[in-house]
Design an enzyme around this catalytic site. Structure first.
Site, PDB file in Angstrom:
ATOM      1  N   ASP A  14       0.755  -1.100   0.019  1.00  0.00           N
ATOM      2  CA  ASP A  14      -0.032  -0.082  -0.005  1.00  0.00           C
ATOM      3  C   ASP A  14       1.036   1.278  -0.071  1.00  0.00           C
ATOM      4  OD1 ASP A  14      -2.117  -2.066   0.428  1.00  0.00           O
ATOM      5  OD2 ASP A  14      -1.915  -1.564   2.787  1.00  0.00           O
ATOM      6  N   GLU A 222     -11.444  -0.167  -3.108  1.00  0.00           N
ATOM      7  CA  GLU A 222     -10.475   0.398  -1.995  1.00  0.00           C
ATOM      8  C   GLU A 222      -9.379   1.116  -2.779  1.00  0.00           C
ATOM      9  OE1 GLU A 222      -9.392  -2.845   0.199  1.00  0.00           O
ATOM     10  OE2 GLU A 222      -8.067  -3.772  -1.355  1.00  0.00           O
TER      11      GLU A 222
HETATM   12  O1  FUB Z   1      -2.989  -3.537   3.518  1.00  0.00           O
HETATM   13  C1  FUB Z   1      -4.594  -3.768   4.028  1.00  0.00           C
HETATM   14  C2  FUB Z   1      -5.441  -3.550   2.916  1.00  0.00           C
HETATM   15  O2  FUB Z   1      -5.152  -4.461   1.894  1.00  0.00           O
HETATM   16  C3  FUB Z   1      -5.405  -2.239   2.425  1.00  0.00           C
HETATM   17  O3  FUB Z   1      -5.888  -1.419   3.252  1.00  0.00           O
HETATM   18  C4  FUB Z   1      -6.076  -2.474   1.240  1.00  0.00           C
HETATM   19  O4  FUB Z   1      -6.233  -1.481   0.296  1.00  0.00           O
HETATM   20  C5  FUB Z   1      -5.437  -3.690   0.594  1.00  0.00           C
HETATM   21  O5  FUB Z   1      -4.107  -3.308   0.083  1.00  0.00           O
END
Ligand code: FUB
Length: 321
Positions: A14, A222
């Site tokens: 991320d 997301e």
């Molecule tokens: O790293 C945890 C979660 O996985 C992140 O918040 C999402 O975007 C995905 O990458």
């Protein structure tokens, strides 16, 4: 395209890339093997601290400096666990880290922590941002100095539990041709401590002006990111279970945004998550995959590669190799 693994020594994911004082700073999540089993709510992502990395020089080859732990969950009074994605913005010489974590009731919120230097250490506020929920903040400073926080993520990111900024009694995931769950955006207060307004939904339209439906492989899931290119606002995001990074373009920070295309084809691993930054005249896509961990979804590795636009400002679709 040939990408560079940025930090082979450890698992991180991320990446939020920002340029401060002529250097590139990367703010990732810090993966580790907690022993939790894989589940659809991301219970296998049990991150407990954040590191910050920096690069001065060509991101494809220059040394990557690890500045160590900039914030540990044990120093965040309101948060119990799962320090997921974060981002940092500078204002008047101070650095504001906005991060997602679960409180002691298992509910995700966004918190703020402040530092005098981009590499921290960051000191967390005792409470999360009032009215914040879900995950994956991106803090974007516009040319007029206003700062906007984009956030949200479905499934484990809990966005399906909220409507009109209120928590529902039971979760609701739209299906078929229903409107999808949107990412959110809120302008931050001048002191970058709170939302200055109620979060608004980010609307993504297709070329004919209709909202992308819930069953579109290009709908938001997301990993919101905002960058500006030639005066236009590029909202990019992960589509989650269809494993793409996509983008949509608009004329102001709130949208609506018109879907333009795929930035990155699926990587090895369930999640895909990114940031886009310009450094010394070249644009880059920061992202992650699970090749070095042989496909272990919760052990991800940071990557970078150049990002190109065509003459109309469209991002050229890439594959990370
Ligand atoms: O790293 C945890 C979660 O996985 C992140 O918040 C999402 O975007 C995905 O990458």
């Amino acid at each position: 395209m040939k990408a560079r693994y940025l930090f082979p020594k450890d698992y991180m994911a991320d990446p939020s890339a920002n340029v401060f004082n002529g250097k590139l700073y990367i703010y990732p999540s810090h993966d580790w093997d907690s022993g939790e089993c894989f589940d659809d709510d991301g219970g296998h992502f049990q991150m407990k601290d954040y590191h910050v990395l920096s690069i001065e020089g060509d991101p494809m080859s220059a040394p990557v400096i690890d500045h160590g732990v900039m914030l540990d969950v044990k120093n965040v009074a309101w948060a119990e666990k799962q320090m997921w994605d974060n981002d940092v913005v500078e204002k008047d010489g101070k650095y504001y880290l906005v991060f997602s974590a679960k409180d002691y009731n298992g509910v995700f919120h966004l918190g703020v922590a402040v530092a005098d230097k981009p590499e921290g250490p960051f000191v967390a506020n005792p409470d999360p941002i009032r009215g914040s929920y879900s995950i994956d903040p991106c803090v974007f400073k516009d040319d007029d100095g206003k700062i906007y926080c984009y956030f949200g993520g479905i499934w484990g990111g809990q966005l399906q539990w909220y409507k009109d900024n209120r928590m529902l009694k039971s979760e609701y995931l739209p299906e078929g041709k229903e409107d999808p769950l949107p990412s959110r955006v809120a302008r931050m207060t001048d002191d970058v401590q709170q939302f200055a307004e109620a979060p608004r939904p980010i609307v993504i339209l297709d070329e004919t002006g209709n909202k992308l439906p819930a069953d579109s492989p290009h709908r938001f899931f997301e990993a919101s990111w905002m960058h500006k290119y030639k005066g236009r606002y590029y909202f990019s995001y992960s589509t989650g279970d269809s494993h793409l990074l996509c983008y949509a373009v608009g004329d102001n920070p709130y949208g609506p945004f018109t879907f333009k295309g795929v930035i990155l084809e699926p990587v090895v691993g369930w999640t895909t998550h990114h940031s886009i930054a310009e450094y010394k005249g070249q644009w880059y896509l920061f992202h992650h995959d699970c090749v070095p961990s042989n496909g272990t979804t919760w052990l991800r590795s940071l990557k970078v590669m150049p990002l190109m636009y065509d003459e109309e400002g469209n991002i050229i679709t890439m594959k990370s190799e």
